[in-house]
Design a protein around this motif. Sequence first.
Motif, PDB file in Angstrom:
ATOM      1  N   GLU B  59      69.540  36.827  83.509  1.00 37.41           N
ATOM      2  CA  GLU B  59      70.097  38.003  84.176  1.00 37.41           C
ATOM      3  C   GLU B  59      71.615  37.850  84.198  1.00 37.41           C
ATOM      4  O   GLU B  59      72.123  36.737  84.306  1.00 37.41           O
ATOM      5  CB  GLU B  59      69.590  38.040  85.613  1.00 37.41           C
ATOM      6  CG  GLU B  59      68.164  38.500  85.740  1.00 37.41           C
ATOM      7  CD  GLU B  59      68.050  39.996  85.509  1.00 37.41           C
ATOM      8  OE1 GLU B  59      68.688  40.749  86.280  1.00 37.41           O
ATOM      9  OE2 GLU B  59      67.370  40.394  84.556  1.00 37.41           O
ATOM     10  N   ASP B  60      72.351  38.975  84.142  1.00 39.59           N
ATOM     11  CA  ASP B  60      73.803  38.806  84.247  1.00 39.59           C
ATOM     12  C   ASP B  60      74.192  38.470  85.691  1.00 39.59           C
ATOM     13  O   ASP B  60      73.511  38.828  86.628  1.00 39.59           O
ATOM     14  CB  ASP B  60      74.555  40.026  83.718  1.00 39.59           C
ATOM     15  CG  ASP B  60      74.193  41.288  84.441  1.00 39.59           C
ATOM     16  OD1 ASP B  60      73.150  41.282  85.102  1.00 39.59           O
ATOM     17  OD2 ASP B  60      74.948  42.263  84.330  1.00 39.59           O
ATOM     18  N   ASP B  61      75.284  37.765  85.812  1.00 40.39           N
ATOM     19  CA  ASP B  61      75.620  37.159  87.094  1.00 40.39           C
ATOM     20  C   ASP B  61      77.133  37.182  87.270  1.00 40.39           C
ATOM     21  O   ASP B  61      77.878  37.471  86.339  1.00 40.39           O
ATOM     22  CB  ASP B  61      75.102  35.709  87.089  1.00 40.39           C
ATOM     23  CG  ASP B  61      74.930  35.193  88.494  1.00 40.39           C
ATOM     24  OD1 ASP B  61      75.318  35.910  89.432  1.00 40.39           O
ATOM     25  OD2 ASP B  61      74.432  34.074  88.642  1.00 40.39           O
ATOM     26  N   LEU B  62      77.567  36.865  88.477  1.00 38.27           N
ATOM     27  CA  LEU B  62      79.010  36.774  88.727  1.00 38.27           C
ATOM     28  C   LEU B  62      79.555  35.508  88.092  1.00 38.27           C
ATOM     29  O   LEU B  62      78.813  34.550  87.886  1.00 38.27           O
ATOM     30  CB  LEU B  62      79.266  36.720  90.228  1.00 38.27           C
ATOM     31  CG  LEU B  62      79.032  38.033  90.949  1.00 38.27           C
ATOM     32  CD1 LEU B  62      79.182  37.813  92.444  1.00 38.27           C
ATOM     33  CD2 LEU B  62      79.999  39.087  90.478  1.00 38.27           C
TER      34      LEU B  62
END
Lengths: 280, 67, 219, 199
Positions: B59-62
């Motif tokens: 998942e994309d993340d900070l």
Amino acid sequence: MLVELVIAVVMGLLFLGIHRKVIARIQGRPGPPIWQEILHTLKFSFKETWVPRTASTLLYVGIIAVAMGIWTAALYVVLAGGSILILFGIYMLHKMVEHGVGLSPGSPYAKFGGIRSVISASSEIPLFAVIGGIYFFTGSLMISDLVAYQADNGPLLLSILPAAIAMYLVILSKMHYGPFSIVEAKEIVSGYQTEHFGVWRAGLQIGDAIKTFVLLYAFVLIFVGQLGPVLLLVAMLALLVSLSFICAVSPMLSPYDSVTVQMVAICILVVWLGVLVVIG
Amino acid sequence: MEKWKVQTMTIAAFIVVIGAWAAGLVGLIGQGATAALLVVFFPVLCLGMMLWWTLGKGEDDLPFMGY
Amino acid sequence: MASAGVAGEPFFALPFGDIVNYFTPYTAVLFGFALLFTLICILSRPEQQLDVVFGTDAYYAKGVTGKELRFRRFMSIACGCATMAAMVSGDVFNFTLFVSMVGVCIIGIVAAVKSRHVLDAAYNYGIIAIVATIPLFGGAAITLATTGTLSIWELSAMASGMPLIAKMLIIVGVMGEGIAPFYAAKAELFRAPGAPYVIMIHVSSLLMFLRVVEILLTV
Amino acid sequence: MISGYIIGLIVVFAGVALTFSAFLKERDDVHKLILADLTEIAGLAIIALTATDLAEALIIPGLVVGISELLAVSEIYLTREKLFFQPEKLFTIEVMDSAPGIMGAVLVIFGIILSGFTGGAVAATGMIFYFLCKGHKERFSLVETVSAYAWVLWIAAFFTFMLAPSYWFFGVMMAGGAILAKVVAKMSLIGAMRGESNA
């Protein structure tokens, strides 16, 4: 062309591994095996990969392709005996890769790396002493002409030593763990590369490998001349080991000192060029 | 990007790279053209090959914000 | 063609009278690079800059949105176009004009940022950029007055070529537009959020510098 | 001739040196901006010293770039100092109430007689004076339209030169008239645009 490219990638990664090994041995550590960087690249390319939520996606991904692309072009220029002006142009364009990699993810650490890469712009200026010196002496900037010139008149390394030193400094300032590598200093995590992980880092490694190979190869071609494959490899290795030695025994300078030292080097080179013009 | 797009792109880049190299060897296209094609498509091929297995896993993340 | 020893044989030329715009391998590489970054500016959305709230674990994102985004994208595309034009220009005066146009665009890229720090840096940069137009235009004008032409091809074919003072003026001008000793203000400009647009600032001035080296070695 | 050129260069560079010394002493940001503009003018003077027709053609792009740089930097100054509000009335003197019409008309007519760039500048001064005194609401779209048509005429004049060289006199007159209208329109917009809601 493709074969040379693959050779450049593998050899470049191997050179980076040797670089780490030599530094470790000089500092009294066992160090990783010399093929470690190849394993690294393979490992990174199987890692989980995504794009950070805050990143500017196209730039974040595209800049990796740019990193590989420009150095592929540089390799071609060196192989085809093109102009060293193009080669050095590409070297300076590599700065853009550092900025792009650093500024695209939105991470403060990467951003610091990018900004440091702006202030270390003085590391590129010695290139112009190299170009000026070579042009002054040989009247051409084509690598093929330089090789022919050296076949007749002996290596340029001896006749224009200051230019060779300038280019040596330039290569040194792009080596990992070197005194001038403030853009990837550990106090800002991994510098501009902090947010490029997994496949993206593997791509940067490939770009780095071609870069190392091209710079060493170009130095040998420009200042020593055309050698046979074995001698060429020996010359490149000797150059690399000397660079590693400097990296091992010198501390990383603070950003301010790094720029100051490079500025002093530039001033000396400018004086040398001035003397050349006056005498010539 | 979806997986099939990346895979298609990789295969296309592979064909172009091999094609340019072969065409350059037999002299169909000039050296400069071979180089230009390689400069554009070699990075695509590298990234595509590496992304072949790993794309879409996370998942994309900070970004990393400190320890 | 006298510049063949510097930047390779030109493979495409577009003449307008005595002024010839040309692509050598060198300028083609630079042109391609400028084009690439312009395309990235057109297509990519800007990054959001994360910042830690000092002394705490909290962080916040500084984004670029709406009107500001459109303006900055426009300015960076204009900057890219000016850079590309300067890369292929075969005329000294056109080159200096595009260099100063890049200066204007660089100011425009950060003008919309609402940060006093960045605006301060942009103001100082702008003053230097204005002043730098004197040596730029001066160099071109002195070339015209002494040789009677501004075409790089004709100058390179001449025995005497561009006078040394004009060369020095032009290089000082390009330096003033943002490289080497004057880049300190630009490092501050880089703190503005919005990655592809901010990067255009440095792409343009770097390419300018690379081109001016070629021009000065050729003529 | 060349010695006169060198004397001119020396004078201009002395002027540049003078402005630079002023730069070193000046601390106020607005004053610095004005000084920067002064040095810009010196740059134009160096071009003018060439003293050929080509020099005249080079001054105009140089001037345009200089003005746009000045505008950009002053825009940054305004944003930085948060100067978004226009003062109520800039200045008032008696002549601004009694004479704008006749002054404007005289300047515009004189400009038309001069024609070309110079005439455009003179006529534009008349227009600016008129707008300055009488206010300038709701006239931009008209002026913009005139400017655009003038531009089209100018291009058409160039095509006349290229495609039908025998009609050169017609082309010259068309180009001269069009450039006059264009310079008038553009310059009268310059001072008037700031602070309008539709600007």
